[in-house]
Design a protein around this motif. Structure first.
Motif, short mmCIF file in Angstrom:
data_model
loop_
_atom_site.label_atom_id
_atom_site.label_comp_id
_atom_site.label_asym_id
_atom_site.label_seq_id
_atom_site.Cartn_x
_atom_site.Cartn_y
_atom_site.Cartn_z
N VAL A 16 0.82 -1.21 0.00
CA VAL A 16 0.00 0.00 0.00
C VAL A 16 0.86 1.26 0.00
O VAL A 16 0.44 2.32 -0.44
CB VAL A 16 -0.93 -0.01 1.25
N MET A 17 2.09 1.16 0.48
CA MET A 17 2.90 2.36 0.71
C MET A 17 3.27 3.08 -0.59
O MET A 17 3.23 2.52 -1.68
CB MET A 17 4.19 1.99 1.44
N ARG A 18 3.59 4.36 -0.44
CA ARG A 18 4.18 5.15 -1.52
C ARG A 18 5.62 5.42 -1.12
O ARG A 18 5.92 5.46 0.05
CB ARG A 18 3.44 6.49 -1.70
N PHE A 133 -6.60 5.69 11.11
CA PHE A 133 -6.18 7.10 11.11
C PHE A 133 -7.03 7.92 12.09
O PHE A 133 -6.50 8.73 12.83
CB PHE A 133 -6.27 7.68 9.69
N ARG A 134 -8.34 7.66 12.06
CA ARG A 134 -9.21 8.40 12.98
C ARG A 134 -8.97 7.94 14.42
O ARG A 134 -8.80 8.75 15.32
CB ARG A 134 -10.68 8.17 12.57
N THR A 157 -0.97 7.17 3.62
CA THR A 157 -2.04 8.04 4.11
C THR A 157 -3.35 7.27 4.02
O THR A 157 -3.43 6.21 3.41
CB THR A 157 -2.16 9.34 3.27
N LYS A 158 -4.40 7.87 4.61
CA LYS A 158 -5.71 7.25 4.55
C LYS A 158 -6.15 7.03 3.10
O LYS A 158 -6.69 5.99 2.74
CB LYS A 158 -6.71 8.15 5.29
N LYS A 159 -5.88 8.03 2.25
CA LYS A 159 -6.27 7.90 0.83
C LYS A 159 -5.56 6.74 0.16
O LYS A 159 -6.12 6.08 -0.72
CB LYS A 159 -5.98 9.19 0.07
N ASP A 160 -4.31 6.48 0.54
CA ASP A 160 -3.58 5.35 -0.05
C ASP A 160 -4.30 4.04 0.27
O ASP A 160 -4.41 3.15 -0.58
CB ASP A 160 -2.15 5.29 0.48
N ILE A 161 -4.78 3.92 1.51
CA ILE A 161 -5.50 2.69 1.90
C ILE A 161 -6.82 2.59 1.15
O ILE A 161 -7.17 1.53 0.62
CB ILE A 161 -5.73 2.66 3.42
#
Ligand code: ADP
Length: 179
Positions: A16-18, A133-134, A157-161
């Motif tokens: 999932v990582m960037r 994240f939350r 980040t949350k968007k990545d997930i």
């Protein structure tokens, strides 16, 4: 398995990582070898919300994390108010600034805006739901190699997930949308 279950059972942080292989490398700050001008150029050439801080380019060991907003405010304030801080001033996140030429500009010390213990996982940590994240009050977390080396590998980040979950859903023709 439903996509959501497939995600939780089989995805690892490293999936999932960037950055992905095709992405530009991580934008990182080094703890005591970048100038104010160099940091400004890095921040202005990207839109990321934050930057991992590493020991050096040669030794990319994670030492902290700095938010874009805090960096911009601190540099702006220092340039206006702190005598002698110029583009060539060294930005120092380490505890002690390295020895410098006596006639050089004074360093800008920014350890105070660095998160000294950013949340990290290792590359083989199973991924969890974006709720993390939350629940933990995070904006992003970093991936590091296991044990003492703590070499910085990536960021999530949350968007990545969410994007990764959507990809899994699209791969599965029978999948129903999950929330
Ligand atoms: P968001 O994912 O909420 O838009 P960011 O703007 O911080 O948050 O990140 C955008 C994308 O860039 C994400 O895929 C994230 O993993 C990646 N990213 C975040 N920070 C960095 C960084 N310092 N260097 C390289 N990539 C980053």
């Amino acid at each position: 398995l439903e996509p959501k279950e497939e995600f939780e059972h089989s995805s690892l942080a490293v999936d999932v990582m960037r950055p992905r292989r095709s992405d530009p490398p991580l934008a990182v700050l080094t703890q005591d070898s970048m100038t104010v001008g160099g940091v400004e150029a890095l921040v202005e050439s990207t839109r990321y919300s934050g930057f991992p801080v590493v020991v050096s380019q040669e030794s990319p060991r994670l030492v902290g994390f700095v938010l874009r907003r805090d960096l911009l405010i601190s540099i702006d304030n220092a340039r206006k108010r702190q005598d002698g801080v110029v583009g060539a001033s060294l930005v120092v996140f380490s505890e002690h600034p390295p020895a410098q030429a006596p006639d050089g500009p004074p360093p800008l010390r920014l350890r105070g805006i660095m998160d000294l213990s950013p949340f990290t996982v290792t590359d083989h940590t199973p991924m969890t739901s974006p709720d993390i994240f939350r629940k933990l009050g995070l904006r992003q977390f970093c991936l590091v190699s296991p044990r003492v080396t703590r070499r910085l590998l990536g960021i999530i980040t949350k968007k990545d997930i969410l994007k990764h979950m959507a990809q899994i859903a699209n791969r599965d023709p029978d999948s129903i949308l999950f929330n």
